[in-house]
Design a protein around this motif. Sequence first.
Motif, PDB file in Angstrom:
ATOM      1  N   GLY A 245       0.855  -1.132   0.384  1.00 28.92           N
ATOM      2  CA  GLY A 245       0.119   0.009  -0.156  1.00 28.92           C
ATOM      3  C   GLY A 245       0.742   1.305  -0.044  1.00 28.92           C
ATOM      4  O   GLY A 245       0.542   2.256  -0.674  1.00 28.92           O
ATOM      5  N   PHE A 246       2.073   1.457   1.146  1.00 24.80           N
ATOM      6  CA  PHE A 246       2.961   2.316   0.608  1.00 24.80           C
ATOM      7  C   PHE A 246       3.846   2.062  -0.803  1.00 24.80           C
ATOM      8  O   PHE A 246       3.838   3.746  -0.531  1.00 24.80           O
ATOM      9  N   ASP A 247       3.855   1.767  -1.574  1.00 22.33           N
ATOM     10  CA  ASP A 247       4.701   2.074  -2.651  1.00 22.33           C
ATOM     11  C   ASP A 247       3.546   2.365  -3.215  1.00 22.33           C
ATOM     12  O   ASP A 247       3.528   3.665  -4.295  1.00 22.33           O
TER      13      ASP A 247
ATOM     14  N   ALA B  88      13.573  11.290   6.295  1.00 21.00           N
ATOM     15  CA  ALA B  88      13.973  10.629   7.084  1.00 21.00           C
ATOM     16  C   ALA B  88      13.246   9.387   6.825  1.00 21.00           C
ATOM     17  O   ALA B  88      13.634   7.944   7.217  1.00 21.00           O
ATOM     18  N   CYS B  89      12.004   9.612   6.425  1.00 22.24           N
ATOM     19  CA  CYS B  89      11.091   7.962   7.122  1.00 22.24           C
ATOM     20  C   CYS B  89      11.805   7.156   6.373  1.00 22.24           C
ATOM     21  O   CYS B  89      11.785   7.308   4.709  1.00 22.24           O
ATOM     22  N   ILE B  90      11.872   6.517   6.241  1.00 22.34           N
ATOM     23  CA  ILE B  90      12.041   4.819   5.975  1.00 22.34           C
ATOM     24  C   ILE B  90      11.222   4.297   5.431  1.00 22.34           C
ATOM     25  O   ILE B  90      11.402   2.550   4.316  1.00 22.34           O
ATOM     26  N   GLY B  91       9.872   3.850   5.340  1.00 24.22           N
ATOM     27  CA  GLY B  91       9.123   3.603   5.137  1.00 24.22           C
ATOM     28  C   GLY B  91       8.467   2.268   5.386  1.00 24.22           C
ATOM     29  O   GLY B  91       8.206   1.471   5.098  1.00 24.22           O
ATOM     30  N   CYS B  92       8.629   2.195   7.150  1.00 27.87           N
ATOM     31  CA  CYS B  92       8.704   0.936   7.770  1.00 27.87           C
ATOM     32  C   CYS B  92       7.144   0.332   8.082  1.00 27.87           C
ATOM     33  O   CYS B  92       7.255  -0.907   8.041  1.00 27.87           O
ATOM     34  N   GLY B  93       6.303   1.383   8.260  1.00 31.36           N
ATOM     35  CA  GLY B  93       5.122   1.425   8.319  1.00 31.36           C
ATOM     36  C   GLY B  93       4.679   1.703  10.024  1.00 31.36           C
ATOM     37  O   GLY B  93       3.154   1.040  10.253  1.00 31.36           O
ATOM     38  N   ALA B  94       5.626   1.624  10.711  1.00 32.59           N
ATOM     39  CA  ALA B  94       5.090   1.470  12.655  1.00 32.59           C
ATOM     40  C   ALA B  94       4.375   2.830  12.487  1.00 32.59           C
ATOM     41  O   ALA B  94       3.538   1.936  13.465  1.00 32.59           O
ATOM     42  N   CYS B  95       4.445   3.289  12.161  1.00 35.87           N
ATOM     43  CA  CYS B  95       3.155   4.677  11.836  1.00 35.87           C
ATOM     44  C   CYS B  95       2.050   4.267  11.891  1.00 35.87           C
ATOM     45  O   CYS B  95       0.779   3.770  12.903  1.00 35.87           O
ATOM     46  N   VAL B  96       1.216   3.325  10.667  1.00 32.87           N
ATOM     47  CA  VAL B  96       0.227   2.875  10.246  1.00 32.87           C
ATOM     48  C   VAL B  96      -0.090   1.479  11.677  1.00 32.87           C
ATOM     49  O   VAL B  96      -0.968   1.313  12.209  1.00 32.87           O
TER      50      VAL B  96
ATOM     51  N   MET C 249      -1.058   8.852   7.810  1.00 36.68           N
ATOM     52  CA  MET C 249      -0.606   9.946   7.522  1.00 36.68           C
ATOM     53  C   MET C 249       0.618  10.594   7.855  1.00 36.68           C
ATOM     54  O   MET C 249       0.845  11.582   7.538  1.00 36.68           O
ATOM     55  N   LEU C 250       0.987   9.341   8.800  1.00 27.72           N
ATOM     56  CA  LEU C 250       2.548  10.590   8.570  1.00 27.72           C
ATOM     57  C   LEU C 250       4.038   9.726   7.949  1.00 27.72           C
ATOM     58  O   LEU C 250       4.192  10.305   7.532  1.00 27.72           O
ATOM     59  N   PHE C 251       3.253   8.970   7.194  1.00 26.95           N
ATOM     60  CA  PHE C 251       3.536   8.181   6.586  1.00 26.95           C
ATOM     61  C   PHE C 251       4.268   9.594   4.532  1.00 26.95           C
ATOM     62  O   PHE C 251       4.680  10.082   4.358  1.00 26.95           O
TER      63      PHE C 251
ATOM     64  N   VAL D 254       6.219   6.114  17.775  1.00 23.96           N
ATOM     65  CA  VAL D 254       7.031   5.378  18.406  1.00 23.96           C
ATOM     66  C   VAL D 254       7.576   5.255  16.179  1.00 23.96           C
ATOM     67  O   VAL D 254       8.106   4.467  16.625  1.00 23.96           O
ATOM     68  N   CYS D 255       7.593   6.093  15.699  1.00 21.19           N
ATOM     69  CA  CYS D 255       8.409   6.627  14.578  1.00 21.19           C
ATOM     70  C   CYS D 255      10.271   6.103  14.471  1.00 21.19           C
ATOM     71  O   CYS D 255      10.371   7.305  15.411  1.00 21.19           O
ATOM     72  N   PRO D 256      11.047   5.968  14.262  1.00 19.76           N
ATOM     73  CA  PRO D 256      11.851   5.137  14.430  1.00 19.76           C
ATOM     74  C   PRO D 256      13.070   6.333  13.857  1.00 19.76           C
ATOM     75  O   PRO D 256      13.904   6.536  14.286  1.00 19.76           O
ATOM     76  N   LYS D 257      12.162   7.239  12.642  1.00 22.37           N
ATOM     77  CA  LYS D 257      12.928   8.601  12.208  1.00 22.37           C
ATOM     78  C   LYS D 257      12.101   9.413  13.061  1.00 22.37           C
ATOM     79  O   LYS D 257      12.695  10.664  12.802  1.00 22.37           O
ATOM     80  N   GLU D 258      11.595   9.803  14.182  1.00 15.89           N
ATOM     81  CA  GLU D 258      10.897  10.201  14.659  1.00 15.89           C
ATOM     82  C   GLU D 258      10.038  12.214  14.236  1.00 15.89           C
ATOM     83  O   GLU D 258      10.556  12.917  14.470  1.00 15.89           O
ATOM     84  N   ILE D 259      10.229  10.938  12.766  1.00 15.25           N
ATOM     85  CA  ILE D 259       9.157  12.194  11.653  1.00 15.25           C
ATOM     86  C   ILE D 259       7.848  12.811  12.899  1.00 15.25           C
ATOM     87  O   ILE D 259       7.340  12.062  13.407  1.00 15.25           O
ATOM     88  N   PRO D 260       7.926  14.462  13.025  1.00 12.74           N
ATOM     89  CA  PRO D 260       7.283  15.293  13.599  1.00 12.74           C
ATOM     90  C   PRO D 260       5.606  15.206  13.329  1.00 12.74           C
ATOM     91  O   PRO D 260       5.391  15.251  11.779  1.00 12.74           O
TER      92      PRO D 260
HETATM   93  S1  SF4 Z   1       6.414   4.826  11.167  1.00 12.18           S
HETATM   94 FE1  SF4 Z   1       8.270   7.073  10.291  1.00 12.18          FE
HETATM   95  S2  SF4 Z   1       9.536   6.023   9.323  1.00 12.18           S
HETATM   96 FE2  SF4 Z   1       8.293   4.582   9.891  1.00 12.18          FE
HETATM   97  S3  SF4 Z   1       6.373   4.313   7.391  1.00 12.18           S
HETATM   98 FE3  SF4 Z   1       5.855   6.278  10.021  1.00 12.18          FE
HETATM   99  S4  SF4 Z   1       7.089   7.810   9.150  1.00 12.18           S
HETATM  100 FE4  SF4 Z   1       7.930   6.740   7.787  1.00 12.18          FE
END
Ligand code: SF4
Lengths: 218, 251
Positions: free
Chosen positions: B119-121, B158-166, B175-177, B223-229
């Motif tokens: 879904g991210f792709d 810096a977002c690595i698209g891991c999906g933890a935010c979802v 929305m964060l991604f 939870v974002c490992p890259k601390e996206i605000p």
């Molecule tokens: S948790 Fe952070 S790094 Fe991972 S996809 Fe979401 S915004 Fe990107």
Amino acid sequence: MALSGLILAGFVFVHMLGNLQLFLGQEALNSYAYKLQSIPAVLWGFRAFLLLATVTHVLTAISLVRENRAARPKPNAEEKFIQATFASRGMGLTGALLFAFIVFHVLHYTVRITHPEYQDMHYILEKNGKEVQVHDVFTMMVSGFTEKWISGTYIVCMAMLCLHLTHGVSSLFQTIGIRNTAWKSRLDGLAIAYGWTVFIGFVSVPMAVLMGVINLPG
Amino acid sequence: MNLKLKIWRQDTSDGSGQFKHYEINNVSPDSSFLEMLDMLNEQLVESGDQSVAFDSDCREGVCGMCSLTINGIPHGGHQGTTTCQLHMRSFSDGQTITIEPFRAKSFPVLRDLVVDRGGFDEIIQAGGFITCRTGSAQDANEIPIPKPLADDAFDFAACIGCGACVAACKNASAMLFTGAKIAHLNSLPQGKAEKDRRTLSMVSKMDEAGFGNCRNYGECSAVCPKEIPLDVIAKMNRDFAVASVKGFISK
Ligand code: SF4
Ligand code: HEM
Ligand code: FES
């Protein structure tokens, strides 16, 4: 959601200012109420507008929650919250209680079907040298809040409104897109202040009646 | 360290799964969480069981491949840390650790702890790029970019698209991604040209892909490992509102 929330949040503030005129006395409150209601087109136009805002708000809230449930059908075995506030998690519940309250409130003080005796409360106002008979809103409110269960219900419901606003108002800025890290704490503070101001403003009326500060005329 | 593990096992993407309990002994406190799972898998294979499927690649916090919800928190709840960078010393001896896949309708489980984050792709394909001629790349310093702006864009990128935010969001909102990608490209001169089109199409793809709506809990950013605000979500909402109004007027 945001637009209807903004309209409702603005309305409750003005409504609160109106209620506070009770402290200016019977004549002041009744003449204010008369002014609001004397032009039927404006009165009904405004009522329709508020009804539309409320219905839109409730319907968008329902679809929001339904879409979100569908987006996450399976919860974690352990559901944890890290930073979500109590108020933010309770938006659906406080909202639903507010809806029930709004229905009751309209039946109670606007339609007056729960207390038919309110219909017969009249007051004579001086308008341009002429005497006009108007509805005695002051007496109605004071006698309403003399009943303890009514004051109690109103106070509890205003606490719900306070919670709803402390999250809602801060959320609103995020939805419209005018918030960043520097402003988040200030806007959260503003939302808390707004919620509490509305709460204290509304609750002061039933409290004053219960404590005997405001009494029935005569 | 000796640990008890409660792990989600699921054979196929359409099948239903369940938790299974395992015990693992003599885990080094200095090993990473994924090394601990590798150890478990060796143990399972030796005893003739199916190993636990989980995703990983770089194992140094940069690729976004690792996932896992650990004791209810995606990536295990260490600030700014991916699961691969989490160490066993963060747990206590004898503890029971619950390990689940990232949960969201748009992240279907493929097997055990592996989910499909396609879904991210789709969201990226809808506008997470800039259009330019390749092969004759312009000099990198040709377009002056103010340092504070470059810093912000870098933080968003810096977002690595891991999906933890979802997975952290009770509403499974992306929305964060999406906000991070939009904020990154929309704030730079190279991305400005396609700003409105990008915002509208990425947001509509996000909804289409079945992600939920943001309710401002803020769990994603926590939870974002890259601390996206959370700022990126506000920025996305703002860019979306502006693009919608412009689109409406120019119709
Ligand atoms: S948790 Fe952070 S790094 Fe991972 S996809 Fe979401 S915004 Fe990107
Ligand atoms: C006097 C009445 C009310 C006021 C002043 C009010 C105000 C608000 C505001 C300002 C918002 C934030 C909007 C946004 O960020 O986009 C909001 C959100 C919301 N309201 Fe209300 N509201 C009222 C009544 C109700 C009622 C009756 C319901 C439900 C039946 C309700 C349910 C919700 C929900 C579910 C949200 C979304 C919360 C979220 O995003 O987490 N509200 N409200
Ligand atoms: S495996 Fe690459 S970020 Fe964890």
